[in-house]
Design a protein around this motif. Structure first.
Motif, PDB file in Angstrom:
ATOM      1  N   VAL A 167       0.842  -1.197   0.000  1.00 35.31           N
ATOM      2  CA  VAL A 167       0.000   0.000   0.000  1.00 35.31           C
ATOM      3  C   VAL A 167       0.877   1.248   0.000  1.00 35.31           C
ATOM      4  O   VAL A 167       0.641   2.195  -0.748  1.00 35.31           O
ATOM      5  CB  VAL A 167      -0.953  -0.001   1.221  1.00 35.31           C
ATOM      6  N   ALA A 168       1.939   1.228   0.834  1.00 39.30           N
ATOM      7  CA  ALA A 168       2.817   2.395   0.925  1.00 39.30           C
ATOM      8  C   ALA A 168       3.520   2.667  -0.403  1.00 39.30           C
ATOM      9  O   ALA A 168       3.693   3.811  -0.809  1.00 39.30           O
ATOM     10  CB  ALA A 168       3.840   2.192   2.039  1.00 39.30           C
ATOM     11  N   ALA A 169       3.897   1.602  -1.127  1.00 42.59           N
ATOM     12  CA  ALA A 169       4.655   1.769  -2.364  1.00 42.59           C
ATOM     13  C   ALA A 169       3.753   2.053  -3.556  1.00 42.59           C
ATOM     14  O   ALA A 169       4.099   2.871  -4.410  1.00 42.59           O
ATOM     15  CB  ALA A 169       5.498   0.516  -2.631  1.00 42.59           C
ATOM     16  N   TYR A 170       2.617   1.370  -3.639  1.00 44.86           N
ATOM     17  CA  TYR A 170       1.788   1.474  -4.851  1.00 44.86           C
ATOM     18  C   TYR A 170       0.442   2.141  -4.620  1.00 44.86           C
ATOM     19  O   TYR A 170      -0.331   2.319  -5.552  1.00 44.86           O
ATOM     20  CB  TYR A 170       1.540   0.071  -5.435  1.00 44.86           C
ATOM     21  N   GLY A 171       0.106   2.405  -3.369  1.00 48.38           N
ATOM     22  CA  GLY A 171      -1.184   3.018  -3.089  1.00 48.38           C
ATOM     23  C   GLY A 171      -2.326   2.028  -3.087  1.00 48.38           C
ATOM     24  O   GLY A 171      -3.501   2.407  -2.996  1.00 48.38           O
ATOM     25  N   ARG A 172      -2.031   0.746  -3.227  1.00 49.72           N
ATOM     26  CA  ARG A 172      -3.070  -0.292  -3.178  1.00 49.72           C
ATOM     27  C   ARG A 172      -2.370  -1.598  -2.847  1.00 49.72           C
ATOM     28  O   ARG A 172      -1.140  -1.664  -2.882  1.00 49.72           O
ATOM     29  CB  ARG A 172      -3.796  -0.408  -4.520  1.00 49.72           C
ATOM     30  N   ASP A 232      -6.937  -8.091   4.065  1.00 52.80           N
ATOM     31  CA  ASP A 232      -7.003  -6.702   3.614  1.00 52.80           C
ATOM     32  C   ASP A 232      -6.974  -5.786   4.832  1.00 52.80           C
ATOM     33  O   ASP A 232      -6.778  -6.241   5.955  1.00 52.80           O
ATOM     34  CB  ASP A 232      -8.255  -6.450   2.755  1.00 52.80           C
ATOM     35  N   PHE A 233      -7.158  -4.493   4.599  1.00 52.53           N
ATOM     36  CA  PHE A 233      -7.252  -3.516   5.679  1.00 52.53           C
ATOM     37  C   PHE A 233      -8.595  -2.815   5.574  1.00 52.53           C
ATOM     38  O   PHE A 233      -9.173  -2.730   4.487  1.00 52.53           O
ATOM     39  CB  PHE A 233      -6.124  -2.472   5.558  1.00 52.53           C
ATOM     40  N   GLU A 234      -9.075  -2.281   6.708  1.00 52.59           N
ATOM     41  CA  GLU A 234     -10.376  -1.596   6.702  1.00 52.59           C
ATOM     42  C   GLU A 234     -10.403  -0.490   5.646  1.00 52.59           C
ATOM     43  O   GLU A 234     -11.392  -0.320   4.949  1.00 52.59           O
ATOM     44  CB  GLU A 234     -10.654  -0.978   8.078  1.00 52.59           C
ATOM     45  N   ASP A 235      -9.298   0.280   5.539  1.00 51.35           N
ATOM     46  CA  ASP A 235      -9.297   1.409   4.602  1.00 51.35           C
ATOM     47  C   ASP A 235      -8.776   0.992   3.217  1.00 51.35           C
ATOM     48  O   ASP A 235      -8.818   1.789   2.280  1.00 51.35           O
ATOM     49  CB  ASP A 235      -8.478   2.576   5.159  1.00 51.35           C
TER      50      ASP A 235
END
Lengths: 305, 202
Positions: A167-172, A232-235
Motif C-alpha cells: 500500500v505504501a509503495a503502490y497506493g493499493r 485486507d485492511f479496513e481502509d
C-alpha cells in the motif's frame, strides 16, 4: 497416443498409476488436511511421469481419490485444450478408466492449474489444485522451521506488514495471483496462483477443495462451507480484477479475461479465460464484437479418444 | 510380543482391494468434509467382529506398516488384532499416545486426553479415533457447527456417555491440536474432525 491401454484385463500400471501404499499414505494426509483446514500436511511425494512444475502434486491427489465412476475435467489457466490439461486428462482416461468432460457441471473431479471455473461449483464436486509453492510466507521468510512456527502460533504480522508495504509503495494492495487468505479465521493459506478474482469462490463453497504440491511435498484442503477471507485492511479493502472490455467472442462482462495480442499493429482482444464457459455461452447464442474471428474455432472439443 | 497368527482363523479382507479401498475412502472423505452427515459406507466385507463392518473397512483402507493402531482389550481386540496384522501389516500398540489410529467401542472408552492430540507445529500427527456405536440415531442430541457444515447439523449417536461429549468439547477448545473422530456402525459413519464445534441440545 500409442501407449498401451491400462484396462483391467491388461493392466500395465496399478489402477490410477500409484501403488496402493502410496495411495493410503496420501489418503491419510488428505483426511488430516480436511480436519485442519488451510494447514499444510507433509506427505511423501513420489516421482511422477511428468517433471516438477507440471502438476505432480495435483496428479498424486487425483490418483488417490479417483474411481471408475468419476467424470474428470482438467484445466490449465481456465482452458481445457492447452498442452498440460490435455496430457493430464489423457493420462487419467488411460490409467484410471474414467470418463472425461470439458463441462464444469458434469465433472465430479476438476483438476486445475490456476483457475476456478466460472460456472458455480456444486455439492459433491472436488477441485484439485496444482500448487507450485504451498507456503504463503515463503517469500517473506525462507526458513521452513520459522514459517512452521509462525503457523503454529498464528504469527501472521509479517504478512500484514508485506501488504502494508505494498500500500505504501503502490497506493493499493498489489499482486494479482496467489493472494493470501485466512481459512476459518485460523490458518494463513496460499490459494495457489489462482487470480485473486477467484478468491471469493473459495468462501463458503459447495465443493471440496484439495491442494497438492508435489515438489514441496505438501497437501492442504478447504472443506465445503468454510470461511475463506482474503487479507485486507479496513481502509484498503480486498478488491478483485475487473475489465472495461467484454469478451470479444461471447460478450460476457463478468468473467475473468485473457488478453490476446492479434498482430504487430497492437490489435488485441479480450476473451474469457474459462474456455468451456465461453464456448457454452456462444452455443447459447451470445456473440461478442469479434464473433466469427479465426480464434472462435480453436476451442472446439477435441475428438473423443 | 505377538503370538504367531493362526491363518485358518483369519477372515478375508476386501474382495477387490483397489476398487473397494477407493470407494470406501471417497465415502469417508465425504463424511469428514461434511461433518454430522450420516454417510453410507457400503462395506462389503465380513470382519472378525460382527457389527464392526464399517470401521473395519475403513481400517483396511487406511492402515499399513506406518500406522500403529490402538485396539480395545479383550476378545474384540484380539480378533481385530490378528485380522489387521494380517491384512494391513500394521503395528498394534497398547500406548494410546503412540497410536495413529485407535479403534474403540462406546462400552470401553478411554479418556480422549489419553490419545495423541498432535504437536503445535505438526497437528496432523494426532490420533484418529474410530468409534463403534450401536446406532447413529436415538441417542443424546447434539448440534454441530464449523467447516463443512452449512448452518448447523444435528446428530444423536446412541450409547455415547455424557462425559465423553464433555471431553470432546474440551478437546475442541485446544484447536489446532485435537483428536479427529469417526463414529461408525456396521454400515454408516459420521465424521467429526477436530474443527467441528459441538453444542449440547436441551
Amino acid at each position: 497416443m500409442n501407449a498401451p491401454s491400462n484396462l483391467p484385463a491388461n493392466r500395465v500400471y496399478n489402477y490410477a498409476y500409484l501403488d496402493e501404499q502410496t495411495k493410503r499414505m496420501i489418503r491419510r494426509s488428505i483426511l488430516k488436511a480436511i480436519a485442519i483446514p488451510g494447514y499444510q500436511v507433509p506427505f511423501g511425494s513420489r516421482e511422477m511421469p511428468v517433471p516438477y512444475g507440471w502438476g505432480t502434486g495435483g496428479i498424486q491427489v487425483t490418483a488417490s481419490i479417483i474411481g471408475p465412476d468419476d467424470v474428470y475435467k482438467c484445466i490449465d489457466q481456465g482452458a481445457d485444450d492447452t498442452t498440460n490439461a490435455v496430457s493430464i486428462r489423457r493420462f487419467f482416461a488411460r490409467v484410471a478408466d474414467v470418463a472425461t468432460t470439458e463441462q464444469t457441471e458434469e465433472a465430479t473431479i476438476i483438476q486445475t492449474r490456476h483457475r476456478i471455473p466460472e460456472a458455480p461449483l456444486q455439492e459433491g464436486q472436488i477441485m484439485v489444485y496444482q500448487v507450485p509453492q504451498p507456503e504463503p510466507l515463503r517469500g517473506l521468510e525462507p526458513r521452513e522451521t520459522e514459517t512452521r512456527a509462525m503457523h503454529a502460533y498464528e504469527e501472521y504480522g509479517l504478512q500484514y506488514l508485506s501488504l502494508y508495504e505494498s500500500v505504501a509503495a503502490y497506493g493499493r494492495i498489489a499482486g494479482g495471483a496467489g493472494y493470501p487468505v485466512l481459512v476459518d479465521e485460523r490458518y494463513l493459506m496460499s490459494p495457489s496462483p489462482i487470480p485473486k478474482f477467484d478468491n471469493p469462490k473459495l468462501h463458503q463453497s459447495e465443493a471440496l477443495h484439495l491442494f497438492g504440491a508435489g515438489r514441496e511435498k505438501r497437501i492442504y484442503a478447504v472443506p465445503p462451507h468454510t470461511d475463506v477471507r482474503s487479507l485486507d485492511f479496513e481502509d484498503y479493502p480486498f478488491e478483485i480484477q475487473s475489465w472495461d472490455e467484454v469478451c470479444a467472442l461471447c460478450n460476457c462482462d463478468s468473467s475473468y479475461k485473457d488478453e490476446v495480442i492479434l498482430d504487430d499493429d497492437g490489435n488485441r482482444m479480450f476473451v474469457c479465460s474459462d474456455s468451456a464457459y465461453c464456448g457454452e455461452r456462444r452455443k447459447q447464442g451470445h456473440s461478442g464484437p469479434l464473433a466469427g474471428h479465426a480464434l472462435d474455432q480453436l476451442d472446439q472439443p477435441e475428438d473423443a479418444e | 510380543m505377538t503370538a504367531a497368527l493362526s491363518l485358518q482363523d483369519i477372515q478375508p479382507g476386501f474382495a477387490d482391494p483397489v476398487y473397494d479401498a477407493q470407494r470406501i475412502f471417497r465415502r469417508l472423505m465425504d463424511a469428514m468434509a461434511r461433518p454430522g452427515r450420516i454417510v453410507d459406507i457400503d462395506a462389503d466385507i465380513v470382519p472378525p467382529v460382527p457389527g464392526l463392518e464399517g470401521l473395519s473397512a475403513i481400517a483396511l483402507t487406511l492402515l499399513d506398516f506406518e500406522t500403529p493402531v490402538y485396539l480395545p482389550r479383550g476378545e474384540i481386540g484380539e480378533a481385530l488384532s490378528g485380522w489387521l496384522r494380517f491384512h494391513c501389516g500394521c503395528p498394534v500398540t497398547t500406548d494410546p499416545q503412540e497410536a495413529v489410529f485407535a479403534i474403540l467401542s462406546v462400552t470401553e472408552l478411554l479418556p480422549i486426553s489419553a490419545f495423541n492430540s498432535g504437536d503445535p507445529k505438526y497437528p496432523d500427527r494426532s490420533t484418529t479415533l474410530l468409534l463403534a456405536c450401536p446406532a447413529l440415531e436415538g441417542g443424546k442430541h447434539v448440534s454441530l457447527t464449523g467447516p463443512g457444515i452449512k448452518e448447523a447439523a444435528h446428530i444423536a449417536p446412541s450409547g455415547i456417555p455424557d462425559s465423553f461429549w464433555n471431553e470432546v468439547m474440551g478437546d475442541r477448545s485446544q484447536f489446532q491440536l485435537g483428536v479427529d473422530i469417526i463414529m461408525g456402525t456396521s454400515n454408516a459413519v459420521i465424521g467429526l474432525p477436530r474443527t467441528t464445534r459441538i453444542n449440547e441440545e436441551s
